[in-house]
Design a protein around this motif. Structure first.
Motif, PDB file in Angstrom:
ATOM      1  N   GLN A 130       0.947  -1.327   0.041  1.00  0.00           N
ATOM      2  CA  GLN A 130      -0.164   0.182  -0.055  1.00  0.00           C
ATOM      3  C   GLN A 130       0.835   1.304   0.021  1.00  0.00           C
ATOM      4  O   GLN A 130       0.480   2.087  -0.802  1.00  0.00           O
ATOM      5  CB  GLN A 130      -0.928   0.007   1.250  1.00  0.00           C
ATOM      6  CG  GLN A 130      -1.829   1.265   1.419  1.00  0.00           C
ATOM      7  CD  GLN A 130      -3.116   1.080   2.297  1.00  0.00           C
ATOM      8  OE1 GLN A 130      -3.125  -0.013   2.802  1.00  0.00           O
ATOM      9  NE2 GLN A 130      -3.885   2.004   2.157  1.00  0.00           N
TER      10      GLN A 130
ATOM     11  N   ASP B  69       0.442   4.004  -2.848  1.00  0.00           N
ATOM     12  CA  ASP B  69      -0.145   5.281  -2.901  1.00  0.00           C
ATOM     13  C   ASP B  69       1.096   6.420  -2.859  1.00  0.00           C
ATOM     14  O   ASP B  69       0.710   7.492  -3.406  1.00  0.00           O
ATOM     15  CB  ASP B  69      -0.391   5.224  -1.099  1.00  0.00           C
ATOM     16  CG  ASP B  69      -1.949   4.471  -1.399  1.00  0.00           C
ATOM     17  OD1 ASP B  69      -2.385   4.021  -2.326  1.00  0.00           O
ATOM     18  OD2 ASP B  69      -2.546   4.173  -0.025  1.00  0.00           O
TER      19      ASP B  69
ATOM     20  N   SER C 142      -7.520   6.078  -0.713  1.00  0.00           N
ATOM     21  CA  SER C 142      -6.051   5.433  -0.954  1.00  0.00           C
ATOM     22  C   SER C 142      -6.281   4.787  -2.495  1.00  0.00           C
ATOM     23  O   SER C 142      -7.244   3.915  -2.379  1.00  0.00           O
ATOM     24  CB  SER C 142      -5.909   4.792   0.094  1.00  0.00           C
ATOM     25  OG  SER C 142      -5.235   3.386  -0.389  1.00  0.00           O
TER      26      SER C 142
ATOM     27  N   TYR D 238      -4.444   2.770  -3.748  1.00  0.00           N
ATOM     28  CA  TYR D 238      -4.325   1.150  -3.444  1.00  0.00           C
ATOM     29  C   TYR D 238      -5.617   0.375  -2.825  1.00  0.00           C
ATOM     30  O   TYR D 238      -6.008  -0.638  -3.573  1.00  0.00           O
ATOM     31  CB  TYR D 238      -3.224   1.080  -2.314  1.00  0.00           C
ATOM     32  CG  TYR D 238      -2.804  -0.452  -2.002  1.00  0.00           C
ATOM     33  CD1 TYR D 238      -1.959  -1.323  -2.808  1.00  0.00           C
ATOM     34  CD2 TYR D 238      -3.470  -1.039  -0.670  1.00  0.00           C
ATOM     35  CE1 TYR D 238      -1.586  -2.559  -2.259  1.00  0.00           C
ATOM     36  CE2 TYR D 238      -2.958  -2.417  -0.749  1.00  0.00           C
ATOM     37  CZ  TYR D 238      -2.322  -3.047  -1.280  1.00  0.00           C
ATOM     38  OH  TYR D 238      -1.996  -4.686  -0.869  1.00  0.00           O
ATOM     39  N   GLU D 239      -6.176   1.059  -1.894  1.00  0.00           N
ATOM     40  CA  GLU D 239      -7.512   0.464  -1.511  1.00  0.00           C
ATOM     41  C   GLU D 239      -8.584   0.483  -2.610  1.00  0.00           C
ATOM     42  O   GLU D 239      -9.316  -0.623  -2.578  1.00  0.00           O
ATOM     43  CB  GLU D 239      -8.058   1.213  -0.068  1.00  0.00           C
ATOM     44  CG  GLU D 239      -7.274   0.727   1.063  1.00  0.00           C
ATOM     45  CD  GLU D 239      -7.565   1.617   2.336  1.00  0.00           C
ATOM     46  OE1 GLU D 239      -8.724   2.355   1.981  1.00  0.00           O
ATOM     47  OE2 GLU D 239      -7.008   1.385   3.169  1.00  0.00           O
TER      48      GLU D 239
ATOM     49  N   GLY E  44      -3.228  -7.886  -1.127  1.00  0.00           N
ATOM     50  CA  GLY E  44      -4.233  -7.154  -0.367  1.00  0.00           C
ATOM     51  C   GLY E  44      -4.452  -7.560   0.954  1.00  0.00           C
ATOM     52  O   GLY E  44      -4.146  -8.795   1.403  1.00  0.00           O
TER      53      GLY E  44
END
Ligand code: HEM
Length: 227
Positions: free
Chosen positions: A37, A41, A147, A149-150, A227
Motif C-alpha cells: 500500500q 499510494d 487511497s 491502493y484500497e 491485499g
C-alpha cells in the motif's frame, strides 16, 4: 494539409504510438501494487508532486493529461474521417477499390476492421468507466477510499469488475496487435518482406506485454495474492 489522407494516416500513427507509450508506463506503474500500500499510494502521490517546485502541484500530471487528450481526440478524428472517406470512395463497399482481389474478403480484412472499429469503441467506453472507477471515485465497487491502493484492491476483489477489465484489455490487445503494425507501416517501416516479419513480431510482443502486464494485478488481487 488536413485534407491529405496520408497526413491523417501519419497523425493517426503518431497519436496511437503516444498512447502506446502511456500504456507501457501505466502498466509498469500498476505493478507497484505488489510492493504494498505505501509504495502504491506513494507512487500515486509522486505523480502529482513530480516537477515541483518548478511546476505547481499536479502540473506535470496535467501536462501528461493534455497530451493524452489531444492524442485521443486526434486519433478518433482521423479514424472517423478516414472511415467516412473509405465509405464514400467505395459507395459503402469497403475494400473493393483495389484491382487485386487479395484481402477483399476473408480473415485479414474482417479481423482488422472489426478489432479496430468496434475495439476502438469498446476501449473508449472502457476509459470513461475506468476514470469513473479509479480516478474520480464516482463508482466504487467494493467500497470507496481516499487511497488508490484500497480502491484497486476493493474493486478487483469482485469477479465482475475483473471480468469487465479483462474484456476491455482483450479489446486493447487486439487493437494494438493490428494498430502497432499499421502505425509503423503508415510511417514507412514495411519496406521489405523481412521488415514486415519484424513488424509483426514487434506488434505481437507489444500487444501481449501490455495486455498480460495489465491483467496480472487484477487476477493477483482476485485470487488473494495481494491485499
Ligand atoms: C487492470 C488494468 C488497470 C488498472 C489496475 C489501472 C489503474 C489505474 C489507477 C489506480 C488510476 C488512478 C491513478 C491515480 O489517480 O493516482 C488510473 C488512472 C488512469 N488509467 Fe488506468 N488502470 C488500468 C488500465 C488502464 C487502461 C487499459 C487504460 C487505457 C486504455 C487506462 C487509462 C487510465 C487513464 C487515462 C487514467 C487517468 C490518469 C490521470 O489523468 O490521472 N488504464 N488507472
Amino acid at each position: 494539409m488536413w485534407r491529405s489522407t496520408i497526413v491523417l494516416k501519419v497523425a493517426m500513427a503518431i497519436s496511437g504510438l503516444i498512447l502506446v507509450l502511456y500504456l507501457l508506463a501505466h502498466m509498469y506503474g500498476n505493478l507497484k501494487v505488489f510492493a504494498g500500500q505505501e509504495a502504491f499510494d506513494g507512487y500515486s502521490h509522486h505523480l502529482r508532486t513530480m516537477g515541483e517546485p518548478l511546476l505547481p502541484y499536479a502540473g506535470a500530471l496535467w501536462i501528461i493529461r493534455v497530451v493524452l487528450l489531444v492524442a485521443v481526440i486526434l486519433h478518433i478524428y482521423c479514424a472517423v474521417t478516414l472511415w467516412r472517406r473509405m465509405r464514400l470512395a467505395t459507395a459503402g463497399g469497403g475494400g473493393q477499390r483495389y484491382e487485386s482481389t487479395k484481402a477483399r474478403r476473408g480473415n485479414q480484412r474482417t479481423y482488422a476492421s472489426f478489432t479496430m472499429r468496434w475495439g476502438g469503441v469498446v476501449i473508449a467506453l472502457f476509459v470513461v468507466y475506468h476514470l469513473l472507477h479509479l480516478t474520480w471515485n464516482t463508482i466504487s465497487p467494493g467500497g470507496a477510499s481516499g487511497s488508490p491502493y484500497e480502491r484497486v484492491v476493493n474493486g478487483f476483489s469482485i469477479w465482475w469488475v475483473v471480468l469487465s477489465y479483462t474484456v476491455a484489455l482483450l479489446a486493447v490487445g487486439f487493437h494494438l496487435r493490428h494498430g502497432v503494425w499499421a502505425a509503423l507501416a503508415s510511417l514507412g517501416a514495411n519496406t521489405s518482406q523481412r521488415r514486415r516479419r519484424h513488424l509483426n513480431v514487434l506488434a505481437t510482443v507489444v500487444a501481449l506485454l501490455i495486455t498480460v502486464g495489465f491483467l496480472i494485478p487484477p487476477f493477483a488481487i482476485l485470487f488473494g495474492l495481494v491485499g
